[in-house]
Design a protein around this motif. Structure first.
Motif, PDB file in Angstrom:
ATOM      1  N   SER A   1       1.972   1.731  -3.504  1.00 46.91           N
ATOM      2  CA  SER A   1       1.106   2.714  -4.006  1.00 46.91           C
ATOM      3  C   SER A   1       0.742   3.736  -3.974  1.00 46.91           C
ATOM      4  CB  SER A   1      -0.158   1.949  -3.852  1.00 46.91           C
ATOM      5  OG  SER A   1       0.159  -0.135  -4.408  1.00 46.91           O
TER       6      SER A   1
ATOM      7  N   PRO B   1      -6.514  -0.855   2.046  1.00 50.41           N
ATOM      8  CA  PRO B   1      -6.065  -2.337   1.509  1.00 50.41           C
ATOM      9  C   PRO B   1      -7.382  -2.800   1.156  1.00 50.41           C
ATOM     10  CG  PRO B   1      -5.101  -1.627   3.409  1.00 50.41           C
ATOM     11  CD  PRO B   1      -6.224  -0.023   3.364  1.00 50.41           C
TER      12      PRO B   1
ATOM     13  N   LEU C   1      -5.238  -3.454  -3.717  1.00 55.71           N
ATOM     14  CA  LEU C   1      -5.603  -2.361  -2.814  1.00 55.71           C
ATOM     15  C   LEU C   1      -6.494  -1.637  -3.706  1.00 55.71           C
ATOM     16  CD1 LEU C   1      -4.389   1.073  -2.470  1.00 55.71           C
ATOM     17  CD2 LEU C   1      -4.521   1.383  -4.962  1.00 55.71           C
TER      18      LEU C   1
ATOM     19  N   ILE D   1       0.826  -0.932  -0.316  1.00 48.63           N
ATOM     20  CA  ILE D   1       0.073  -0.202   0.055  1.00 48.63           C
ATOM     21  C   ILE D   1       0.612   1.232  -0.215  1.00 48.63           C
ATOM     22  CG2 ILE D   1      -1.718   1.079   1.035  1.00 48.63           C
ATOM     23  CD1 ILE D   1      -2.812  -1.715  -0.543  1.00 48.63           C
TER      24      ILE D   1
END
Lengths: 475, 105
Positions: free
Chosen positions: A269, A388, A441, A266
């Motif tokens: 990301s 998440p 995600l 995460i």
């Protein structure tokens, strides 16, 4: 390739069914493969294409979750209660797919009556995660997710009540979208939790999700909760950059129970979004910790009510050798439902009873208001929120079947979305180091703003190209 | 319908000790072992659900509907519906155009 006549729809179908024959005896994504009918439709489609009459989906093979009614094809909801039930009509979503030239290739496995997060409670078979055959595919729409992940379908429909599209998408390394409540008709979808259920789409690419959204979304007068909002061209959002997008990350997601590798992916990301020009800030949803118990309370109550229709009278299992009507009800329902469903029904019956109503059901609806206010406040400042999809990657088969609470926790980040009817999408953002398990995600938007959800997802997908080129070993 | 008085959720023992009442409401038959198992499991879940008693909800209205409900009207014109034979055809238990069920008494 089909529209350009480089390959026929019939050949696509034959190759697909050969592949399904090779892999599905292990993966068990399908409860029913619609081979004969699909090949007939494929030939008809080839003729149409030859005559330059090319429908939008042009023979696209679509798998359908087995809690969505398909005329003339058994629809079981993964339950003995509906074994042998042949719907006399198509669900609106199925009708729309057929009208646009899609071909239904089969019905996929799910948790019984879409109650579950692992597809383990299906009365008929256990679906296997193609990334690790000892692990669950997620649920409840696990069969649909596996069908897509293992190339047994191009796209699939499922349903999402508390995360049942997004969790399997996360666990199987594909994309899955649950649109705004009311976007997609629930007519012909076997009801679980009517105020939360929504049909969703699973696919390998964001464009695939957008294409299907264009087909299945839209007002339906057969569904009284169907939204009378205009349908944009969802495919048009799969372009452009995210430079002006403001994205919030609730600080509450970084709890002690979040798997460290999920946290790592995460964080990766977040860095990726920053590189792409998105604006990211930490925010807070103070009442988010109550979303899961609120969701579970409401879901149990409504499921209990919806499953009261299964009484053995008009369709479904009817117990034999009964003395009277009461015994028919008791025996039919006890024989037809599995233990997870029975547990949910009993819990819901208590919650809606005079002993439980004020303390559970009514309280849950009031706490829901607090959660709603949190999200409204966040969405005043941010266009999107990210979390998440799940606390962990896919868990082992049987690991959580003895503990309902552990299974419930799987929906920690996905359930608030359903409570508020928001659109949300799960996209693969990496793999765990050990076991190479996919990690999802979740992108959450404001109601009816799938445009921004799709835009961010599309941009991330482009960035995650290397990640998404990895395929599961199906040998 | 008048509801019974609110049960104090801060009580240690959750007021769920009558599974027979619930199985009767739900029209589900359980064996002795199943009653013990489900009773225990449901109490575990209710312990978790009790969390919704924590926040202050005084003066908070419930949110039953997320979307603004809208009334959809249509003309009072009969349209085709499921034919009787199709509706009856989903079960073997029908007779003379009716669903057939065991006696009530």
């Amino acid at each position: 390739m089909v529209k350009n006549r480089e390959i026929s729809v019939e050949q696509v179908m034959k190759d697909l069914f050969n592949h399904i024959d090779n892999v599905d005896s292990t993966l068990k994504a399908y409860l029913y493969v619609n081979k004969e009918d699909a090949l007939i439709r494929a030939k008809e489609m080839d003729q149409k294409i030859k005559n330059n009459d090319i429908p939008f989906l042009a023979g696209l093979p679509v798998a359908i979750n087995d809690n969505i009614c398909t005329e003339g094809i058994e629809t079981t909801a993964g339950s003995k209660m509906l074994k042998g039930f042949i719907p006399p009509y198509d669900a609106t979503v199925v009708k729309r797919i057929k009208e646009e030239g899609g071909i239904i290739i089969g019905k996929t496995n799910l948790d019984e009556f879409a109650i579950g997060t692992s597809t383990e409670s299906s009365a008929f078979q256990k679906t296997i995660n193609p990334w690790d055959k000892n692990r669950v595919p997620g649920g409840s729409s696990g069969g649909s997710a596996v069908a897509v992940a293992a190339d047994e379908a191009i796209v699939a429909l499922g349903t999402d009540t508390g995360g049942s599209i997004r969790i399997p998408a996360s666990f199987c390394g594909i994309s899955g979208i649950k649109p705004t409540y009311g976007r997609i008709s629930r007519y012909g979808v076997i009801a679980g939790t009517s105020s939360l259920d929504q049909v969703g789409i699973l696919g390998k690419s964001i464009k695939d999700l957008a294409i299907m959204m264009n087909v299945v979304c839209g007002y339906d007068n057969l569904d009284s909760t169907s939204a009378e909002t205009s349908i944009p061209d969802f495919l048009s959002f799969c372009q452009g950059d995210i430079k002006s997008l403001r994205i919030g990350i609730p600080q509450e997601i970084f709890s002690n129970d979040l798997d460290l590798e999920v946290k790592e992916k995460i964080t990766d990301s977040i860095n990726k979004i920053l590189q792409l020009g998105g604006i990211i800030e930490e925010t807070s949803l103070p009442n988010m910790e109550y979303a899961l118990p609120v969701y579970y309370t409401i879901a149990a109550a409504e499921t209990s009510s919806n499953l009261a229709k299964f009484d053995g009278i008009r369709y479904g299992l009817r117990a034999k050798d009964v003395r009277d009507l009461e015994e028919m009800y008791l025996n039919s329902r006890s024989e037809g439902f599995g233990s997870e469903v029975i547990r949910r029904i009993l819990l819901g019956a208590f919650i809606l009873s005079s002993e439980g109503y004020n303390d559970y059901y009514l309280k849950a609806q009031k706490v829901k208001t607090l959660i709603k206010k949190d999200f409204e406040k966040a969405f005043q400042k941010y266009d999107l929120l990210i979390t998440p999809t799940s606390l962990t990657p896919a868990f082992k088969i049987g690991e959580k079947t003895d503990n309902s609470l552990d299974l419930i926790l799987t929906e920690k980040f996905t359930s608030p979305v359903n409570l508020l009817g928001l659109p949300a999408l799960s996209i693969n953002c990496g793999f765990s180091t050990e076991g190479k398990l996919p990690i999802g995600l979740q992108i959450i938007g404001r109601s009816f703003e799938e445009n921004r959800v799709l835009k961010l997802a599309y941009n991330l997908e482009e960035s995650f190209k290397e990640i998404n080129s990895i395929k599961p070993d199906l040998s | 319908m008048k509801r019974k008085p609110v049960i104090n959720m801060n009580k240690e023992i959750i007021a769920y000790n009558n599974i027979d009442h619930i199985t009767k409401l739900a029209k589900i038959r359980l064996g002795k072992e199943e009653k013990e198992l489900f009773s225990r499991q449901i109490n575990d879940i209710l312990s978790f659900l009790r969390k919704i008693g924590e926040p202050d909800i005084e003066n908070i209205q419930p949110t039953f509907n997320i979307n603004t409900p809208s009334q959809h009207f249509h003309e009072d014109i009969a349209t085709p519906s499921l034919p009787q034979d199709v509706a009856l055809g989903m079960t073997e238990y029908h007779k003379n155009g009716y669903f057939e069920v065991p006696g009530i008494l």
